[in-house]
Structure formats: structure tokens, C-alpha cells
Design an enzyme around this catalytic site. Structure first.
Site, PDB file in Angstrom:
ATOM      1  N   PHE A 305       0.833  -1.202   0.000  1.00 39.15           N
ATOM      2  CA  PHE A 305       0.000   0.000   0.000  1.00 39.15           C
ATOM      3  C   PHE A 305       0.865   1.249   0.000  1.00 39.15           C
ATOM      4  O   PHE A 305       1.916   1.274   0.634  1.00 39.15           O
ATOM      5  CB  PHE A 305      -0.863   0.065   1.266  1.00 39.15           C
ATOM      6  CG  PHE A 305      -1.900  -1.007   1.359  1.00 39.15           C
ATOM      7  CD1 PHE A 305      -3.120  -0.857   0.732  1.00 39.15           C
ATOM      8  CD2 PHE A 305      -1.661  -2.152   2.101  1.00 39.15           C
ATOM      9  CE1 PHE A 305      -4.087  -1.843   0.834  1.00 39.15           C
ATOM     10  CE2 PHE A 305      -2.626  -3.137   2.204  1.00 39.15           C
ATOM     11  CZ  PHE A 305      -3.847  -2.979   1.572  1.00 39.15           C
ATOM     12  N   ASP A 306       0.397   2.261  -0.663  1.00 39.75           N
ATOM     13  CA  ASP A 306       0.951   3.587  -0.473  1.00 39.75           C
ATOM     14  C   ASP A 306       0.231   4.139   0.758  1.00 39.75           C
ATOM     15  O   ASP A 306      -0.838   3.661   1.106  1.00 39.75           O
ATOM     16  CB  ASP A 306       0.646   4.415  -1.727  1.00 39.75           C
ATOM     17  CG  ASP A 306       0.863   5.888  -1.482  1.00 39.75           C
ATOM     18  OD1 ASP A 306       1.950   6.231  -1.000  1.00 39.75           O
ATOM     19  OD2 ASP A 306      -0.050   6.680  -1.769  1.00 39.75           O
ATOM     20  N   LYS A 307       0.835   5.115   1.450  1.00 41.92           N
ATOM     21  CA  LYS A 307       0.151   5.612   2.636  1.00 41.92           C
ATOM     22  C   LYS A 307      -0.837   6.729   2.309  1.00 41.92           C
ATOM     23  O   LYS A 307      -2.051   6.534   2.375  1.00 41.92           O
ATOM     24  CB  LYS A 307       1.150   6.124   3.684  1.00 41.92           C
ATOM     25  CG  LYS A 307       0.447   6.604   4.968  1.00 41.92           C
ATOM     26  CD  LYS A 307       1.412   7.136   5.985  1.00 41.92           C
ATOM     27  CE  LYS A 307       1.865   8.548   5.707  1.00 41.92           C
ATOM     28  NZ  LYS A 307       0.856   9.567   5.976  1.00 41.92           N
TER      29      LYS A 307
END
Lengths: 633, 73
Positions: A305-307
Site C-alpha cells: 500500500f501507499d500511505k
């Protein structure tokens, strides 16, 4: 021949078959035979015509096989068989079309949401025109209960809109001035005027439909394999039937071989599941681009995941207002009034919060002075106000008491930015601001794990402190912070090299390279405005992680369904062949079994349309309840 | 270059797809054909100076597939 004619011919042939049965019991043998021949010709003609048309196009069709078999049956005097086969073939085709429609119903439900008319204000006059005639720049009016016909910003009015057509989310969203609205959404309540920005086939809605349509056509590996198999299978059955005739001199068996050669169930077994699965996804706000993606997704074991914007909302919000000796609303109002002209994103967040709480900002700030990187000073409502970080307070000689300091650092440890506010040289309060974790994130991640994801990793360009905090709150397996876009690509490549099947979820702009590198790329496509719609394998229309969790469970269910269908179809073919060779299956019964297997395969796929991934947990709950009630004994 | 979309009656067998694609792609002026089996549509890109959308529609009908609707853009 159209559908209506087919229905008429099929029912006529059914009636004749019924009459033939009556005549049979009445002992009228000749009349029975004539009726049967009539039934065969009536139902057989359209089949033969189709076969002929296909031959002219140099195509090898199922109709041709059936026609040959029927002519053969007439030739050897098997009128019951010939009449039954032609009837079953037509009837089966009708049922197939009807049930197949069901597997496509999700998409059809979406298409049916397409708006038809628009009320447009031109030269001061309100006219209703067809959606296709709306031009860019037109001022369009939408009232309660009406559909938004184009994409564009609201220039007047406000309304709550049901955006299910775009996002799959049916809870109405309230929109007002400058908010973007989309074609296909429904004004639940209110009145808006919008300027048409994208019309016709360029609207987000039209593009979604087109993408889903294309996704349903995109063939998966299983599907391609089955089609190749069917291509070999059909001609080889013909050759086999010739061989059977040469050896057995049994015309009946040879003809039966021809009839069951149609690999119907086999060819549609995979596509019906995929079409139903993709349709289900589209209705739940997930765009899955094709059967291949569906099969790949089901195999994923690692999610990256990207944040910002993916696990978090990507937009800072006020999380807490703490005031000392002043009303919270007053504190927010004064600060917002001071920040009104500020270009800093924290200042804008405070102003937005005040507007959200419908606080009227009536005072103009005087002598506003921006202390770059630290905050600002201003005079509001006759009071000297300072808003900013610790440095600003110290430079202004404002004392921060230990209790206030303790509160501030507690908020900071929880991932917030603490904005200190002083009025008249005294600390009046602290406003905490944070980019919050999406409310559904924790549950969605838990669901992903439950459904078989082994590893969840976060890659972010943000600082280590914030990253670690998000990672801890969501129970991620590992967190890598302060990364550049190319570092993210490298990280994904490393995971792939280690033998993991990786899905990457990002907001589609700076994460695009990593999304492209992963086995499955997911993009947040709010409103379908991003290029991400085109590049990602899966698009989450409402930016909700629970949609991803649903898609993952759905992909597993779809692949399972496909396997069941393929297994069943192959099994039927094997059984039919054995039955024919043993002389147990003849023309009519062969056709009956064949049509039944096609229908069963379609019906199995239809189950996918109503598939909800929550069912599993619901069932668990009810099982627990049963256990509890059983326990006291 | 124009694009025509023909809305068809629901297709019953994947072999129809090959039939229509084959016949249309052999027609003059046709650049690209795509038969959308599941959405019952035929998408054709064609050169409007060589062939008209109505001629293409006729061709499809002749194959035995009624066209319900035509949209040219």
C-alpha cells in the site's frame, strides 16, 4: 430470424410434439408420423437456414452438425428423434439466451442508469433536449429526482446526490458550489445548476461502461485454452463419427456423435463466470479489467500500500480542538478568520473545518503577518492572535505551561500536527490536525488477511515517525518510509523476485510506476477522473479499501466458480461420449443432456451476481450464536 | 475515419462473433471490427468515404443477425 419468431416456432413445434403423443396413444400411427415430420421441418428449417448462412461465410457451425444429424434421422425413419432434437435445440438456445442475459444483468443495470434527457438553459430559456445534444459549456439544470446528464462543476444551488452509478456507494453525498458532479448520478434532494464539462461518451460514466464492456470481452488464459480446445474438439468429433460409422456401420450412433459434438457448456463455462464476476464488481464499485486480472488477483498473497491517499484520506482534517478558557467554537472561528487568507495547507484545513461546522466568518483579519514555516500573526475582532508551532510561541514570548506541553506532545505522538493558538499573549488552545486513516481501512485489511493475504506492506514517501504510527495502528507486517517513487518500484520488484505475487495499491499519480510493476495494480479512481483508470488493472471507484477486500474475495469465488463449471462441462462431455459408445445415449437424450449441462453452467455462474463477500462473516456470527444457545446444557 | 456501434439482439454462441468479425473485416473501407459478445454490440471503425454505416448494417443483417440500433460518431 428474431427472438419473437424463435419463440413462436419453438412453441409450435412443442404443440405438434404434444399432438404426436396423443395420436400415439390413440393408435393413429400414420397421423403420428406425419405430425412428427411436420414438427421436424418447422423447427428444423430455421436451424438449416442458419447453417447455410454460416457455410456461405465459410464457418463451421453447430447448426450444420444438427442439420446433418436431423436429415440423417429422417432418412433412417427415426421421426421421434428428429422432431425431439430440433425442438430441444431451439428450446435450449432460447433458455440459454434468457439465462445468459441474467449473467450480464449487473452491467445492464448500470447501462440502464444512463441519462436520456437534459434540461438546458440556453439564451435565458429552459429547454429539454436529448443528452447527446448537450454541448460543452451548456448550463444544465437538475432538480430533485432527476439524473445528472453530464460531468461538470456546480455553479449554483446544492443537493444530496446518489452516486451509486459511479462509485457503487448508495449513501447520498451532499454537494454544493464548485463540487464536481457526474453523469449518471441521481439528485436525491435539492436543486443544482452545472456547467457541462464532459458530455456524451467522454463522461466518467460512459468511460466506466466502456471499460467494463471491454473487461468482459478480455479473455483469460483459461478461456483462451478452452476455446483452442473447442476448436480442435469439434472437428475431431466429426472425424471420430466417420470412424465410428466405418467400424460399426451404425448410422444412429454416428448421428448421435454429431449432435453431442457441440461443445456448448465447455466454451461458455469460463466466460459466464468471468462476466458475472466482473458485473458483480462493477456494481460494488470495483472495476476489474478482464478475466486475466481476475485470475491473477485470486493468486495474490502480498499487498503493498501507499500511505497518503490510500491508507489515509490524503487530506488533512481537524481531529481535535482543545481550548483553555475560551469556547471551542469561538477559538475555531477566530483562528479561521485569521487563517482565511493563508495559503498554508494547515491554515486551509482550519478554515475548511470552520465552514464545515457552519461557523460564520464575519471578521476581517488586520495586519496579518505570515511567519514562514512557523505560523502567522494577526489582529482579529480587536484581539492579537498568533497561530503556529512552538517556535512561533517562543519567539512571541508566550509561555507554554507543562500541562499544555504534555497535551501537545501526546497529540503529536498520536500522529497529529499540533497548532498552538494564543490570544492576547496567552495560550488559548491547540487545534490538532492529521491526515486520518480511512475509517474502513482496519476492517478491510483484516478481511484481506482472512481471505488469504499473507503479507501487507506500506511504502511511503512520508517520514518514519508518521509511517510507523500508521503501520502500528493497522497492524501492517512492515513499513518502509521516506521512499522516492523509484524506491517503491525497487521494493515491489524485490518482493516479486522473492516469489511473492504482489498487488500494489496507490493513488495513481506518483505511484504509477510501482502500480505498473506489480502483478496487479490497483488505483483509487474517485469519480474516474484520473489517468489511473486506464493504467491500473483494478480501479476502486469510491476510493474505499473495503471494495478492494470485496474484489479479492470475489476473484477467489469467481475462479472457483469457473473451475466448477469447467470440471462439470468436461465431465458431461466424457459421460456423453461413454454413453454414446455404450449405445445408451441417442439423438434426443444426447441433446437433452447437452442443453441441460449448458443451462447448469450458466445457472452456477448466476450465483456470482448475488455474491457478497460479507456472507462468510455473517455465517460465522450465526454459527457462534448457535453454539452459544447450545452451550448451557 | 468514423466509428459505428451497432446494438444487436443478444448473441447466443461465441461462433457468431467470428462470423461477424470475419465478414466485416473483409468489407472494403473497414479498418477495425470488434464484436462485444457479452454486451451484444458490434464496434466498427471505417472510412466514411469508402463505405457507409448503413451498408455495414445491411451486411450484418444479411448474416442473419438483426440490428436493433445504430450509433455513428
Amino acid at each position: 430470424m428474431n427472438a419473437k419468431q424463435t419463440v413462436r416456432i419453438t412453441s409450435l413445434s412443442a404443440m405438434l410434439l404434444g399432438i404426436a403423443i396423443i395420436l400415439h396413444f390413440a393408435g393413429l400411427h400414420d397421423a403420428r408420423q406425419i405430425t412428427l415430420i411436420a414438427a421436424t421441418i418447422i423447427a428444423g428449417t430455421p436451424i438449416a437456414i442458419k447453417a447455410w448462412k454460416a457455410i456461405r461465410m465459410k464457418a463451421f457451425s453447430i447448426e450444420l452438425l444438427v442439420t446433418i444429424a436431423v436429415i440423417g434421422a429422417l432418412f433412417i425413419g427415426e421421426y421421434v428423434e428428429s422432431a425431439a432434437v430440433t425442438f430441444l435445440f431451439l428450446f435450449g438456445a432460447l433458455l440459454e439466451i434468457r439465462t445468459m442475459e441474467k449473467t450480464r444483468s449487473s452491467l445492464k443495470a448500470l447501462v440502464d442508469l444512463a441519462p436520456l434527457e437534459a434540461s438546458v438553459l440556453r439564451d435565458g430559456k429552459l429547454t429539454t433536449i436529448a443528452v447527446d445534444d448537450v454541448e460543452i459549456g451548456d448550463r444544465v439544470i437538475v432538480r430533485s429526482g432527476e439524473q445528472v446528464p453530464v460531468d461538470g462543476p456546480i455553479v449554483s444551488g446544492n443537493a444530496s446526490l446518489n452516486e451509486a452509478a459511479i462509485t457503487g456507494e448508495s449513501v447520498p453525498a451532499s454537494k454544493s458550489l464548485d463540487d464536481q458532479v457526474f453523469s449518471g448520478t441521481l439528485v436525491d434532494n435539492g436543486y443544482i445548476e452545472i456547467i457541462a464539462e464532459r458530455v456524451g461518451d467522454d463522461t466518467a460514466f460512459a468511460r466506466i461502461i466502456e471499460l467494463v464492456e471491454e473487461a468482459q470481452e478480455a479473455k483469460s488464459k483459461t478461456q483462451k485454452f478452452l476455446e483452442r480446445f473447442a476448436n480442435i474438439y469439434t472437428p475431431s468429433i466429426v472425424i471420430l463419427s466417420i470412424i465410428v460409422y466405418i467400424f460399426t456401420r451404425n448410422i444412429e450412433m454416428t448421428l448421435t456423435f454429431l449432435v453431442i459434438a457441440c461443445p456448448g457448456a465447455l466454451v461458455i463455462s469460463a466466460p459466464v463466470s468471468i462476466v458475472a464476476g466482473i458485473g458483480n464488481g462493477a456494481r460494488h464499485g470495483v472495476l476489474i479489467k478482464g478475466g486475466d486480472v481476475m485470475e491473477q488477483l485470486a493468486k495474490i498473497d502480498t499487498v503493498v500500500f501507499d500511505k497518503t491517499g490510500t491508507l489515509t484520506k490524503g487530506r488533512p482534517e481537524v481531529t481535535d480542538i482543545h481550548s483553555f478558557g475560551i469556547d471551542k467554537e469561538d477559538l475555531l472561528r477566530l483562528t479561521a478568520e485569521a487563517e482565511l487568507m493563508s495559503e498554508h495547507h494547515l491554515g486551509q484545513t482550519i478554515v475548511r473545518e470552520a465552514k464545515k461546522r457552519l461557523i460564520h466568518l464575519k471578521h476581517q483579519a488586520q495586519d496579518a503577518q505570515v511567519m514562514k514555516g512557523n505560523g502567522l500573526l494577526a489582529e482579529v475582532d480587536g484581539q492579537q492572535l498568533a497561530a503556529g508551532n512552538r517556535k512561533l510561541m517562543i519567539s512571541q514570548g508566550i509561555a507554554i505551561s507543562p500541562t499544555i506541553e504534555e497535551y501537545a506532545s501526546k497529540r503529536e505522538k498520536a500522529g497529529n500536527t499540533a497548532v498552538f493558538i494564543s490570544i492576547g499573549g496567552e495560550i488559548a488552545g491547540i487545534i490538532s490536525i492529521a491526515d486520518q486513516i480511512r475509517p474502513e481501512a482496519a476492517a478491510a485489511l483484516a478481511k484481506l488477511r482472512r481471505n488469504g493475504i499473507k503479507q501487507m506492506i506500506m511504502l511511503t514517501g512520508d517520514n518514519v515517525h508518521t509511517a510507523r504510527l500508521v503501520g502500528e495502528q493497522l497492524g501492517l507486517d512492515s513499513v518502509y518510509a521516506e521512499l522516492l517513487p523509484e524506491d517503491k518500484v525497487a521494493a515491489v520488484q524485490k518482493l516479486k523476485a522473492a516469489g511473492h505475487r504482489v498487488a500494489m495499491a496507490g493513488d495513481g499519480i506518483n505511484d504509477a510506476p510501482a502500480i505498473a510493476t506489480a502483478d496487479i495494480g490497483l488505483a483509487m479512481g474517485k469519480g474516474g477522473t484520473d489517468i489511473s483508470m486506464e493504467t491500473a488493472d483494478i480501479v476502486l471507484m469510491a476510493d474505499r479499501l473495503d471494495q478492494f477486500a470485496h474484489a479479492y474475495a470475489l476473484s477467489k469465488a469467481t475462479v472457483n466458480n469457473m473451475k466448477q463449471n469447467t470440471f462439470f462441462a468436461v465431465g458431461t462431455v466424457v459421460l456423453l461420449l461413454i454413453g454414446v459408445l455404450l449405445g445408451k445415449v441417442f439423438l434426443a437424450s444426447g441433446m437433452l443432456i447437452h442443453e441441460a449441462s449448458v443451462l447448469l453452467v450458466i445457472l452456477n455462474a448466476i450465483r456470482l451476481i448475488r455474491y457478497t463477500s460479507d456472507k462468510v462473516s455473517n455465517r460465522n456470527v450465526s454459527e457462534v450464536k448457535v453454539n452459544e444457545s447450545a452451550a448451557p446444557q | 475515419m468514423k466509428k459505428a456501434v451497432f446494438l444487436m439482439e443478444p448473441f447466443s454462441c461465441p461462433s457468431c462473433v467470428k462470423k461477424i468479425e470475419g465478414a466485416l473485416s473483409r468489407a472494403k473501407g473497414v479498418q477495425q471490427v470488434k464484436v462485444l459478445f457479452h454486451s451484444s454490440k458490434v464496434r466498427v471503425e471505417f472510412d466514411e468515404s469508402v463505405v457507409e454505416a448503413n451498408e455495414l448494417q445491411e451486411l450484418i443483417v444479411k448474416l442473419g443477425y438483426p440490428v436493433l440500433n445504430q450509433k455513428v460518431s
